[in-house]
Design a protein around this motif. Structure first.
Motif, mmCIF file in Angstrom:
data_model
loop_
_atom_site.group_PDB
_atom_site.id
_atom_site.type_symbol
_atom_site.label_atom_id
_atom_site.label_comp_id
_atom_site.label_asym_id
_atom_site.label_seq_id
_atom_site.Cartn_x
_atom_site.Cartn_y
_atom_site.Cartn_z
ATOM 1 N N GLN A 207 37.361 61.789 -40.052
ATOM 2 C CA GLN A 207 38.550 61.244 -40.687
ATOM 3 C C GLN A 207 39.494 62.374 -41.104
ATOM 4 O O GLN A 207 40.704 62.280 -40.991
ATOM 5 C CB GLN A 207 38.112 60.442 -41.919
ATOM 6 N N GLY B 403 46.972 56.702 -36.877
ATOM 7 C CA GLY B 403 46.091 56.268 -37.965
ATOM 8 C C GLY B 403 44.735 56.027 -37.348
ATOM 9 O O GLY B 403 44.644 55.658 -36.173
ATOM 10 N N ALA B 472 44.511 54.276 -43.348
ATOM 11 C CA ALA B 472 45.010 54.654 -42.035
ATOM 12 C C ALA B 472 46.464 54.256 -41.849
ATOM 13 O O ALA B 472 47.150 54.789 -40.991
ATOM 14 C CB ALA B 472 44.148 54.020 -40.950
#
Lengths: 368, 577, 371
Positions: A207, B403, B472
């Motif tokens: 991430q 994202g 995101a």
């Protein structure tokens, strides 16, 4: 810049929001500082000994009294003959036996060497060596008194021993500064050694990688908590060493701080290297451990580097702990300033730069 | 089969069970009373955190009820746990296979643990290996099996000694459709031998394979009965709605905003609408409404929707995508892991504003493809462009344009929801008024208000998934990557999730999504179906389905299509060999 | 306990051990690595200590004294021109102590009264400093004895001190460090092995499947204990072989008694590991606890390096609950002194008690339930 600060803030939160991990950072180091500082001493203050005094004369009693009166010695038994000595020593009930021969007083008065025998348990060779040196000091004292009182050859020369930096040769003064380094090291390696791999396992590292952060920013943010927490913890431990254990800190505080910071940078670099290499937290933990143990053993913390074989001594040059030990003891006890320790600073700086660069490269490679 | 007077296989009497302590104690089962008949397959359904797993663990004697009584096969679960465990088979959600042991060694271990006599073993092994089609893999390590084979092996291990009661906890999650059918064949076969089966599942279509269904919500019993009977109650309330001019996504939005419509799902070429009891269909201009037979999915929505706050989607102005505006370009993509070719010659293009699906079972190569697109993994060979750039080599700025929602929950679990949001906002360089505006938007849009100060790890699964999506989307990326975002999420949350995705797609966001739920294929504009690293079929859902149509099955579902295409693909491979 | 089920569990565990290199590494590579490291790296014997000698007026009176120092194997003598130079050399850590013979040394030794030999020790490392002081005193006595032999006259040291060192006459520090080290290593192995493997079963979900089968908790625990016990004894045998054959530590006691004490200690260590892992169902936490509560205390508080008798009372009390303490004492005695029952039997009793305690508590704490 704001983004980088947010990343650093996140690292702190991730480390400190959890009650358990907060405790791991603060609790064990403090407990260990107290317990180990009291326990880790080479000084002997409780040497149990057994006496076999076969001498009917007064000199035998005098020499025995000197032992019994010495603060480090404790008489546990007086035996009529050497028969029971072996059992007492075997059982660890006595560390040494003092055997005063039948002819002790007679020989002394006649000017012949008076036989006095000491039997000592050599299982723990270091304890034995130290106890023997205490014992021989006591006998030398007796000799000097005898010569003064009863005449005899005056000694042509006497030793006048002064111990610099640690006049009473307290091993706590030696051990406690070492523990400052030891605990700072363990905490820093644990904090940084698991930081990358923990995120990798949780999936958050991916991430992070898809955000606009660059690899060096990610590593810089990971290094910051280790540096700040390590510094704070080191400062706390130094304070405890000085104010609680009464170890003198006579050198320059700036020199100590500079040394600690340089050390932290290199320790964090190595921790991040381990973390970047490991695929799972278990590997990270094992890696950190496999680095910690030799680094502590080969640092001069408990046993002098000078006693190690040549080849091993060369290995210690890549161990940041080695330099920190010199810096700590130099600033605490020997009164060193920055100039005196230059020879320790530059290897640390070199190790720090090298390991951080290696960690960045490794982390980037692992990202593929 | 169940003789009158025969005790039920499982009986719960006023059972309660909670976890945690003090004020944070959560009740998982609340005062539950039910009984499961002997010799039947009973399905256990319900949304996330309904208490399904807790119920099964209580039945297996692994948990002790706080209050009430659990009787299994007529035995008290608290006192006679050992005797119960000797008579049941239990397969936990993640079955405890020893991954470093071979298939045969796993079977040997459980045979010994269950006290199967050595003389009986060879025949039993042979039968189970035949049923599960694992025969050729006896010497392979369990860790090297595919997801479906692992589940079959797990089931075989639970069945070594034919149990009186079999408890299965979501045995088909993440399993490809072919293995799923095989698992159900084994279960049906057990019922024929008189074994009682209690199986929990997240697939609503599986309810129709059960004799009876138990619907749980929030730890309480919502409904119990044969699935057909429950569906029959909804007769006349289900419609297939089509419109000649309006595209089905817009049609769905419009229907959801209509009074009396409980649910509207994309299905086939139109929208399936479920009306509230007593509501009459009110077709607007150009809409064609046609009654269809109700399914269990309708029952599920009908029973649960009433208990939930209804989400009214915000209207969005659809932007018209320019033709041939390619945002994602993949050509001849390959990825090798050592000698294993995880992705083989994959090519496709995605246009702006499209919802593009990568479908396939676990291990089909969709996640590997996906990671290469996001720049998390280098491609071995092939061309790869996201908005004109390869993300692996692109400057950090390029990553601002995407994202990303990872497969499993990948936010900071020990940071609060608010801290996660503000971290990701800062990471993408939001500041000032925009930062505040976006944070407010995320809180309102995803209804996260109640959880802002809680640790992200502690919020319900459905909300975790919302939070991941919110993080995101904070920086309003033109491209959104979603890796199996709906896995493990209950059907209601899934349908809500898809409504949002459709909304963003309609507003011009390009969405790339992977999923192993075949029914979700319907939500994509276009998709590729992957198996063993290669693309089996590509096109719109209708095109893919049409490719699998046969005279016997003129209108196949996506699952039928998948099974048909794989069978054809494998036949092709065999011919080539 | 059902023999068939237990056999199945033991076989499963054995196959896993053989297939998973990490358990074998912990049992065999770790002891090898640590023993080599400690055996070669750690020594408390100071030899070739750099000593500076400042003789302000070298002459026939000072030469014999310097020669005595040079003959000692403990010293490397560096001749320095002045006390100031010696001071600088000491600050730079080139020498760890220096001896200063003043300009009036000859005059005073020949008549006017005792000359003072100045000795400055670097006291930072107090232990080494004390050893160096002892060696210097010895050299001084040798010098005086020689002087007396040459010139005759009364005794300078009326007492003829004889010392006899039992068990380790050469006072080789390795001979006592290596046996103690074996105890530290076995503590670590025992706890790490079991702590990690049980936690692994929880993490991978295999524990839940085991529990739902008719197997009992005692069977699960013994199924774990026995294979790792065998593995640990293998590691122990390797360590003892290394100590005897590589480091030439004498083994005076009987191998059988050594095996018995080791077996008991291993049971304690494995029991501790099992307890830790049944309380912490996560490999990471279990591993950390295992290191913190077993390794560091075993290192510092077991008497392995630091003398327990000299610790303050509260800490001495703490050492009594450390299994490593009893094992270290038995090992040092068995290796260097022989089968001294008076030491070994109480140690065995304490270890047996602890083994029973840890295994009992583990059994009592482990329910066949998930809550």
């Amino acid at each position: 810049m704001a983004a980088l600060l947010a990343l650093i803030r996140k690292e702190f939160l991730a480390l400190l929001r959890d009650k358990a991990s907060r405790f791991v950072l603060i609790g064990p180091p403090l407990i260990q500082l107290l317990v180990f500082s009291y326990a880790a001493t080479f000084d002997l203050n409780n040497i149990p000994f057994v006496v076999i005094n076969e001498d009917p004369g007064f000199a035998g009693r005098q020499v025995v009294a000197r032992f019994a009166g010495a603060p480090a010695f404790r008489e546990v038994a007086a035996l009529p003959s050497t028969a029971g000595v072996a059992a007492l020593i075997d059982r660890n009930d006595a560390l040494l036996a003092i055997h005063v021969d039948r002819t002790f007083t007679r020989s002394l008065l006649a000017g012949r060497p008076a036989p006095l025998q000491i039997v000592i348990d050599g299982r723990n060779s270091n304890t034995a060596a130290i106890a023997l040196s205490y014992a021989s000091d006591i006998v030398l004292g007796f000799d000097a008194e005898w010569v003064a009182a009863h005449g005899g050859a005056s000694t042509p020369a006497v030793l006048d021993v002064r111990a610099w930096y640690n006049p009473n040769l307290l091993s706590r003064w030696f051990v406690v500064p070492g523990i400052v380094g030891l605990l700072t090291f363990v905490v820093t390696i644990l904090v940084s050694g698991l930081s990358v791999v923990r995120e990798r396992e949780a999936g958050t590292f991916d991430q992070l990688l898809v955000t606009p952060y660059r690899p060096w920013e990610i590593l810089l943010a990971k290094a910051t908590p280790g540096l700040l927490i390590g510094s704070a913890e080191a400062a706390l431990i130094v304070a405890v060493a000085v104010f609680w254990f009464g170890v003198p800190l006579i050198g320059s505080l700036a020199a100590l701080a500079l040394g600690l910071e340089l050390f932290l940078v290199s320790a964090i670099g190595i921790g991040l290297m381990i973390s970047s290499l490991a695929a799972t937290q278990q590997q990270g933990l094992l890696g950190a451990f496999l680095f910690l143990v030799p680094a502590i053993i080969l640092s001069g913390f408990a046993t002098p580097i000078a006693n190690m074989p040549r080849a091993v001594q060369y290995v210690t040059y890549v161990n940041p702990m080695r330099y920190l030990m010199v810096i700590l003891r130099g600033t605490f006890l020997e009164g060193d300033g920055i100039a005196d320790l230059a020879g320790q600073y530059w290897p640390l700086a070199l190790l720090g730069i090298g390991s951080l660069a290696a960690a960045t490269i490794l982390a980037r490679r692992r990202m593929s | 089969m169940a003789e009158p007077g025969h005790p039920p296989a499982l009986r719960f009497a006023a059972v309660s069970k909670g976890f945690g302590a003090g004020a944070r104690r959560n009740a998982a089962i609340r005062d539950l009373t039910l009984s499961i008949p002997v010799g039947r397959i009973t399905g256990l359904l319900g949304p996330d955190a309904a208490g399904k797993t807790t119920l099964l663990r209580l039945a297996a004697g692994l948990l002790r009820a706080d209050a009430g009584q659990v009787h299994v096969l007529g035995l008290d679960a608290t006192r006679d746990a050992a005797r119960i465990q000797a008579r049941i088979g239990y397969m936990p959600q993640r079955f405890g296979l020893y991954e470093d042991l071979s298939v045969q060694e796993n079977l040997d271990l459980y045979a010994q643990l269950q006290g199967l006599q050595p003389a009986e073993r060879p025949a039993r092994y042979a039968e189970l290996l035949r049923l599960t089609a694992l025969g050729p893999f006896g010497a392979r390590r369990a860790g090297a099996l595919s997801g479906g084979m692992k589940q079959k092996l797990g089931l075989a291990c639970a069945l070594l000694r034919v149990p009186d009661l079999l408890l299965l906890d979501e045995p088909t999650v993440g399993v490809d459709p072919i293995s799923r059918r095989e698992l159900w064949t084994i279960v049906a076969d057990l019922r024929n031998r008189g074994v009682s089966v209690l199986v929990s599942t997240a697939y609503l279509d599986e309810a129709q394979r059960c004799d009876e269904v138990v619907l749980l919500d929030n730890g309480s019993l919502l409904a119990q009965g044969p699935p057909e009977a429950m569906a029959a109650d909804l007769a006349g309330r289900c419609y297939a709605v089509r419109h000649a001019m309006v595209d089905r996504r817009t049609l769905q939005q419009r229907l959801l905003a209509t009074g009396g419509v409980i649910d509207a799902r994309l299905e086939g070429t139109g929208v399936r609408a479920l009306l509230a009891a007593g509501a009459a269909p009110a077709p607007s201009d150009g809409e064609a409404w046609q009654t269809v037979p109700p399914e269990f999915a309708d029952v599920f929505v009908d029973r649960l929707q009433a208990r939930r706050a209804r989400r009214v989607p915000a209207a969005v102005a659809p932007t018209v995508a320019a033709e041939n505006d390619t945002v994602l370009h993949v050509a001849g993509l390959n990825r090798w892991f050592g000698k294993f070719r995880a992705v083989a010659d994959v090519s496709f293009d995605v246009a702006r504003g499209e919802v593009f699906g990568l479908l396939g079972a676990n291990g089909a190569g969709k996640t590997t493809t996906f990671r290469m697109l996001c720049g998390l993994l280098p491609a071995s060979t092939g061309e790869l462009r996201v908005a004109g750039q390869d993300l692996r080599t692109a400057p950090a700025e390029a990553r601002r344009r995407i994202g990303y929602v990872a497969q499993k929950f990948a936010l900071y679990g020990n940071l609060s929801v608010a801290q996660n949001l503000s971290f990701f906002a800062a990471a993408y360089g939001l500041r000032g008024d925009r930062l505040r505006a976006r944070l407010d938007w995320a809180e309102a849009e995803f209804e996260l208000g109640a959880f802002m100060t809680m640790n992200a790890a502690d919020i319900p699964l459905g909300y975790k998934q919302r939070l991941a999506l919110a993080c995101a989307l904070l920086h309003e990326p033109p491209i959104l990557f979603l890796d199996e975002p709906t896995s493990g999420v209950d059907p209601l949350s899934r349908s809500e999730f898809w409504q949002r995705i459709n909304q963003y797609a309609a507003a011009g966001t390009t969405v790339l999504i992977t999923t192993h739920f075949m029914d979700e294929a319907e939500y994509c504009d276009r998709l590729v179906l992957m198996s063993q690293g290669s693309v089996l079929a590509a096109g719109t859902p209708a095109e893919v389905r049409a490719r699998a149509a046969t005279p016997e099955l003129p209108d196949p579902t996506m699952e039928d299509a998948f099974i048909g295409l794989i069978a054809a693909h494998e036949a092709g491979l065999r011919r080539a060999a | 306990m059902n023999a068939g089920r237990l056999r199945g569990l033991i076989r499963k565990e054995s196959v896993q051990i053989l297939r998973d290199p990490s358990a074998l590494a912990i049992a065999f590579v770790l002891p090898l690595f640590l023993l080599l490291l400690f055996g070669y790296g750690v020594s408390l014997n100071a030899e070739h200590v750099p000593v500076g000698v400042v003789a302000e007026h070298p002459n026939p009176q000072t030469d014999p004294f310097v020669a005595t120092l040079r003959r000692s194997r403990y010293f490397d003598v560096h001749t320095l021109p002045s006390p100031a130079a010696a001071q600088i050399a000491m600050a730079r850590r080139q020498i760890s102590s220096f001896v200063w013979l003043r300009s009036d040394f000859a005059r005073q030794t020949l008549g006017s009264g005792p000359a003072t030999i100045g000795v400055a020790l670097n006291g930072v490392d107090a232990n080494t400093a004390r050893l160096v002081q002892g060696y210097l005193t010895q050299s001084w006595q040798i010098w005086l004895a020689q002087l007396q032999q040459e010139q005759g006259g009364a005794l300078a040291f009326p007492v003829g001190l004889q010392t006899r060192i039992w068990f380790n006459p050469a006072l080789r520090s390795r001979d006592y460090l290596v046996p103690g080290l074996i105890a530290v290593i076995m503590t670590l192995i025992g706890a790490l092995l079991t702590a990690l493997v049980v936690a692994r079963e929880w993490e991978r979900g295999t524990m839940e499947a085991l529990m739902a089968s008719p197997v009992t908790m005692a069977e699960i625990l013994f199924g774990k204990l026995l294979p790792y016990f065998v593995l640990g004894m293998g590691g122990m045998a390797l360590s003892v072989a290394l100590a005897v054959f590589l480091f030439a530590v004498p083994l005076q006691g009987s191998v059988l008694v050594l095996a018995a004490v080791s077996a008991l200690f291993l049971l304690v260590a494995l029991g501790m590991g099992l307890l830790i892992s049944s309380l912490a169902r996560n490999q990471f936490v279990a591993g950390q606890i295992a290191i913190v509560v077993t390794f560091l205390p075993a290192f510092i508080l077991s008497g392995f390096i630091f003398d327990i008798r000299s610790m303050p009372l509260p800490i001495r009390l703490i050492t009594h609950v450390l299994p490593a303490r009893y094992f270290v004492s038995s090992l040092q005695t068995l290796f260097l002194a022989g089968n001294v029952w008076a030491v070994v039997l109480p140690d065995i009793a304490a270890l047996a008690l602890m083994a029973a305690f840890f295994l009992g508590v583990t059994l009592w704490r482990s329910h066949k339930r998930l809550d």
